[in-house]
Design a protein around this motif. Structure first.
Motif, PDB file in Angstrom:
ATOM      1  N   ALA A   1     -34.982   8.737   6.167  1.00  0.00           N
ATOM      2  CA  ALA A   1     -33.627   9.233   5.926  1.00  0.00           C
ATOM      3  C   ALA A   1     -32.586   8.229   6.405  1.00  0.00           C
ATOM      4  CB  ALA A   1     -33.437  10.578   6.624  1.00  0.00           C
ATOM      5  N   VAL A   2     -32.807   7.644   7.572  1.00  0.00           N
ATOM      6  CA  VAL A   2     -31.871   6.649   8.105  1.00  0.00           C
ATOM      7  C   VAL A   2     -31.828   5.423   7.195  1.00  0.00           C
ATOM      8  CG1 VAL A   2     -31.503   5.016   9.983  1.00  0.00           C
ATOM      9  CG2 VAL A   2     -32.022   7.406  10.495  1.00  0.00           C
ATOM     10  N   ALA A   3     -32.994   4.963   6.755  1.00  0.00           N
ATOM     11  CA  ALA A   3     -33.040   3.781   5.888  1.00  0.00           C
ATOM     12  C   ALA A   3     -32.265   4.019   4.593  1.00  0.00           C
ATOM     13  CB  ALA A   3     -34.495   3.418   5.592  1.00  0.00           C
ATOM     14  N   CYS A   4     -32.487   5.173   3.974  1.00  0.00           N
ATOM     15  CA  CYS A   4     -31.779   5.483   2.727  1.00  0.00           C
ATOM     16  C   CYS A   4     -30.287   5.692   2.979  1.00  0.00           C
ATOM     17  CB  CYS A   4     -32.395   6.707   2.064  1.00  0.00           C
ATOM     18  SG  CYS A   4     -34.077   6.441   1.458  1.00  0.00           S
TER      19      CYS A   4
ATOM     20  N   GLN B   1     -40.025   7.600  -3.728  1.00  0.00           N
ATOM     21  CA  GLN B   1     -39.124   7.437  -4.866  1.00  0.00           C
ATOM     22  C   GLN B   1     -37.732   7.022  -4.402  1.00  0.00           C
ATOM     23  OE1 GLN B   1     -39.270  11.211  -7.015  1.00  0.00           O
ATOM     24  NE2 GLN B   1     -40.469  10.239  -8.621  1.00  0.00           N
ATOM     25  N   ARG B   2     -37.248   7.666  -3.362  1.00  0.00           N
ATOM     26  CA  ARG B   2     -35.890   7.398  -2.899  1.00  0.00           C
ATOM     27  C   ARG B   2     -35.767   6.000  -2.314  1.00  0.00           C
ATOM     28  NH1 ARG B   2     -34.284  13.361  -0.939  1.00  0.00           N
ATOM     29  NH2 ARG B   2     -33.104  13.879  -2.812  1.00  0.00           N
ATOM     30  N   MET B   3     -36.755   5.599  -1.517  1.00  0.00           N
ATOM     31  CA  MET B   3     -36.681   4.251  -0.945  1.00  0.00           C
ATOM     32  C   MET B   3     -36.706   3.199  -2.037  1.00  0.00           C
ATOM     33  SD  MET B   3     -38.798   4.291   2.659  1.00  0.00           S
ATOM     34  CE  MET B   3     -40.287   5.078   2.055  1.00  0.00           C
ATOM     35  N   ARG B   4     -37.520   3.407  -3.053  1.00  0.00           N
ATOM     36  CA  ARG B   4     -37.551   2.449  -4.156  1.00  0.00           C
ATOM     37  C   ARG B   4     -36.225   2.451  -4.917  1.00  0.00           C
ATOM     38  NH1 ARG B   4     -42.652   3.451  -2.874  1.00  0.00           N
ATOM     39  NH2 ARG B   4     -44.373   2.174  -3.655  1.00  0.00           N
ATOM     40  N   ALA B   5     -35.649   3.628  -5.116  1.00  0.00           N
ATOM     41  CA  ALA B   5     -34.416   3.729  -5.892  1.00  0.00           C
ATOM     42  C   ALA B   5     -33.242   3.046  -5.200  1.00  0.00           C
ATOM     43  CB  ALA B   5     -34.084   5.202  -6.149  1.00  0.00           C
ATOM     44  N   CYS B   6     -33.206   3.087  -3.874  1.00  0.00           N
ATOM     45  CA  CYS B   6     -32.066   2.474  -3.187  1.00  0.00           C
ATOM     46  C   CYS B   6     -32.412   1.108  -2.595  1.00  0.00           C
ATOM     47  CB  CYS B   6     -31.487   3.410  -2.130  1.00  0.00           C
ATOM     48  SG  CYS B   6     -32.588   3.903  -0.812  1.00  0.00           S
ATOM     49  N   GLY B   7     -33.576   0.571  -2.946  1.00  0.00           N
ATOM     50  CA  GLY B   7     -33.895  -0.809  -2.614  1.00  0.00           C
ATOM     51  C   GLY B   7     -34.312  -1.065  -1.183  1.00  0.00           C
ATOM     52  N   VAL B   8     -34.850  -0.068  -0.502  1.00  0.00           N
ATOM     53  CA  VAL B   8     -35.323  -0.270   0.870  1.00  0.00           C
ATOM     54  C   VAL B   8     -36.626  -1.070   0.840  1.00  0.00           C
ATOM     55  CG1 VAL B   8     -36.217   0.880   2.940  1.00  0.00           C
ATOM     56  CG2 VAL B   8     -34.229   1.820   1.740  1.00  0.00           C
TER      57      VAL B   8
END
Length: 701
Positions: A573-576, A608-615
């Motif tokens: 959550a923090v990373a995103c 999915q979320r980490m990939r979508a926001c480029g983490v």
């Protein structure tokens, strides 16, 4: 005006008291010595009885495995022979005693059979790389055996007193594996054309109908779309479903979605927090247009409003509410009594329901610890003597302890240093896609308010020894949480203290310093402050004070490294959170995958979320220390040193330190008063542990 959910409904010849259905789901509560001996025990019986007592109209019992080629593994019901009947009868009797109806739910996992010691039976043999095994293409005689097994199991359900039968034809289980061109590549009469792929499911439904007779309600659960490339679409199912209805002379269709062999599809058909409610309502609506029998639909139907919208829009005739009734079995009666706002909400965290099930544990609910513990905790026994209970801290643990103690007749004073209740739930709710926690905070606040005659809530009070002593308590419960800290990076505590002190009020960070500032997880929300808009590696306030911005950093976006030592939602959550605010983010984990403690649905959504926001994800790296703007790590396998460069911020995510600094003084001041430590104040863990511990203490006082 009464809710339309409480209008009586009919399925076949059977009248139901309302339109609310507890759809079929695993509970992990069966008893038995092995895969062939999984039967209903007291825990499971009381679980279903409580949902019936809460007012549900119809219960679909958890799937019964109908053939030994689909083992129960001790946490799934099996129905291979007459030994299943006594347990099923006890469940049916308990449900009927509370005025609800119950259907037996029949299935076979096929290629998804958990822990099968032999090659799992399915339509087409293939190497299953997810399970690491080869499957077995069923022969015609094996197909006939499973057809007969469904009919036999259906008959046993009726002998046990069940009111109807549901056959599982969806979610990528055996019958679905034959229906779908994604998994059925046979060239015999059970594959190839649509007619061939329909043959086995139609034979099962016809055999069950012949065995149970024309008057007993019979339906199917199906996936209205597989939601996988090359799988069945809703338009395909609009052709298939009427054929299945005709084959079994069905009385209803229970529409779900997805195929559990695909990680994303599996996640979407029981969507976790952060995804929309009722995501497949349009699918159910489309299938209802080709049917003349009732439709049940249940995919995250989480509230009265969502359920009523299904009926009002013509999407379904009955609302399937599974997780909502796991969270609060009395939701139907609360809807009837216009008190749905007091229902414990399902926030779709999936931590204690689906998460427990996939760990081989009985399901429960983060917000309702009574779930799965109905035998022990259904009733609130009144305390033998009323006491004055002082609870310090109105986070999840403290609120639960206060409420349970008050339910048992005690007088409670609940002290909270902040201006509102909720504690760390507010931090959790600020993360991307995690605002579902706000519903739980709001529910807890309403629940405390409803018991204001027994609970005195003191907000904005920083308790200390003198405060507590002045209240003359009979019992003290400390639930004041944990203090964030930087764990292994205590050597840079000065940086942390400066950041924590300045950031919330708009002060600058230290991105221009010789060392990257270390930020504790619970203070990352301060980065939303307008004074901390990021400019080339510095906050605007820091840049304006320095008057210059390093040319090299001006050429790139600021870079944050998140050191994840919790391996759950927090670090992701923090990373995103940071990535969505314009930072390049690298998340570092000593595990073999980021978020390895998450259940499979939340893990899928997080990836999915980490990939979508480029983490960027770095795994198998143990963080060691910070040198300037570098993070030094050790590869956990090779033991080589790895340097991660150019960090403008480093965020540590790990458990805090219990706030116990004045506990010794309190014990000395009140030597004869029992003192309990609960939640993170006792031992930092997670929200489920905090609420469960608060509940247990409240019952023990």
């Amino acid at each position: 005006m009464s809710s339309p959910l409480w209008m009586p409904g009919r399925i076949g010849a059977l009248t139901l008291r309302n339109r609310i259905v507890l759809t079929g789901h695993g509970t992990g509560m069966v008893v038995g010595e092995g895969a062939s001996d999984a039967q209903a025990g007291r825990q499971l019986i009381d679980y279903y009885a409580e949902r019936a007592r809460g007012g549900v109209g119809l219960i679909m019992l958890g799937t019964q495995q109908v053939h030994p080629s689909s083992p129960g593994l001790g946490h799934l019901l099996v129905n291979y022979d007459d030994s299943a009947i006594p347990g099923l009868r006890r469940i049916a009797d308990a449900v009927h005693a509370q005025g609800a109806r119950i259907f037996g739910y029949l299935g076979h996992f096929g290629a998804q059979a958990p822990g099968a010691t032999d090659a799992p039976w399915t339509a087409t043999a293939f190497w299953d790389e997810l399970q690491g095994r080869t499957t077995h293409a069923m022969s015609a005689s094996e197909i006939a055996d499973v057809v007969a097994a469904h009919a036999d199991a259906a008959e046993r359900n009726l002998r046990a007193g069940m009111d109807g039968i549901e056959v599982h034809c969806g979610h990528g289980l055996l019958l679905h594996q034959f229906l779908s061109p994604w998994t059925n590549h046979r060239t015999d009469r059970y594959g190839g054309t649509l007619e061939g792929r329909l043959r086995f499911p139609c034979e099962v439904l016809a055999a069950v109908r012949r065995r149970i007779g024309a008057e007993v309600p019979l339906g199917i659960r199906l996936s209205g779309t597989e939601d996988v490339p090359g799988g069945l679409t809703v338009e395909d199912m609009a052709i298939i479903v009427p054929r299945l209805v005709d084959a079994g002379a069905l009385d209803y269709v229970d529409v779900s979605a997805g195929n559990d062999r695909d990680r994303v599809s599996n996640m979407r058909h029981h969507p976790p927090m952060g995804l929309a409610v009722a995501p497949y309502a349009a699918v159910a609506h489309r299938l209802r247009t080709v049917l003349t029998i009732p439709v049940i639909h249940g995919t995250r139907i989480d509230s009265q409003d969502t359920a009523e919208n299904l009926l009002a829009s013509g999407t379904a005739d009955f609302a399937g509410m599974c997780r909502a009734l796991i969270a609060d079995p009395h939701l139907p009666n609360r809807i009837r009594d216009a008190q749905a706002d007091l229902a414990n909400p399902c926030v779709a965290c999936e931590q204690a329901c689906i998460g427990h099930l996939h760990q081989g544990q009985p399901i429960s609910c983060v917000g309702n610890p009574i779930t799965g513990r109905e035998t022990e905790w259904r009733a609130f026994a009144q305390a033998a003597a009323m006491k004055h209970i002082v609870v310090v801290g109105a986070g999840p643990a403290g609120m639960e302890a206060a409420w349970v103690a008050a339910r048992r007749g005690h007088r409670v004073t609940l002290i909270e240093r902040n201006a509102e209740v909720g504690g760390q739930l507010h931090v959790a709710a600020s993360a991307p896609g995690r605002d579902g926690w706000r519903a739980l905070i709001a529910h807890r606040a309403r629940r405390l308010s409803a018991m204001s005659d027994r609970i005195a809530l003191k907000l904005g009070v920083a308790a200390d020894v003198d405060t507590v002593v002045a209240l003359a308590p009979d019992v003290v419960v400390m639930a004041c949480g944990a203090e964030p800290h930087t764990g292994i990076f205590t050597a840079v505590a000065e940086d942390v203290a400066a950041y924590v002190a300045e950031a919330p009020s708009g002060g600058g960070d230290r991105t221009g310093s010789a060392r990257a500032p270390v930020i504790v997880q619970s203070h990352v929300a301060a980065l939303t402050d307008p004074a901390l808009r990021i400019v080339s590696g510095q906050s605007e306030s820091a840049a304006s004070r320095s008057g210059t911005v390093d040319n090299e950093r001006a050429a790139r976006r600021p870079h944050a490294i998140v050191i994840d030592r919790n391996h759950h939602q927090q670090g992701i959550a923090v990373a995103c959170f940071l990535a969505e605010r314009g930072m390049d983010v690298t998340i570092v984990s000593a595990g073999t995958r980021v978020g390895w403690r998450l259940d499979h649905a939340n893990f899928t959504l997080a990836q999915q979320r980490m990939r979508a926001c480029g983490v960027t994800q770095k795994v198998d790296l143990q963080a060691l220390r910070i040198i300037g703007h570098q993070l030094l790590c050790r590869d956990v396998f090779s033991r080589d040193t790895v340097r991660l460069d150019a960090a403008d911020r480093i965020v540590t995510v790990e458990p805090g330190i219990p706030r116990q600094e004045w506990v010794p003084s309190l014990r000395a001041a009140l030597p004869d008063v029992p003192l309990h430590l609960i939640g993170d104040c006792r031992l930092p863990r997670d929200i489920e542990a905090a609420i469960l511990e608060g509940h247990r203490v409240g019952r023990a006082l």
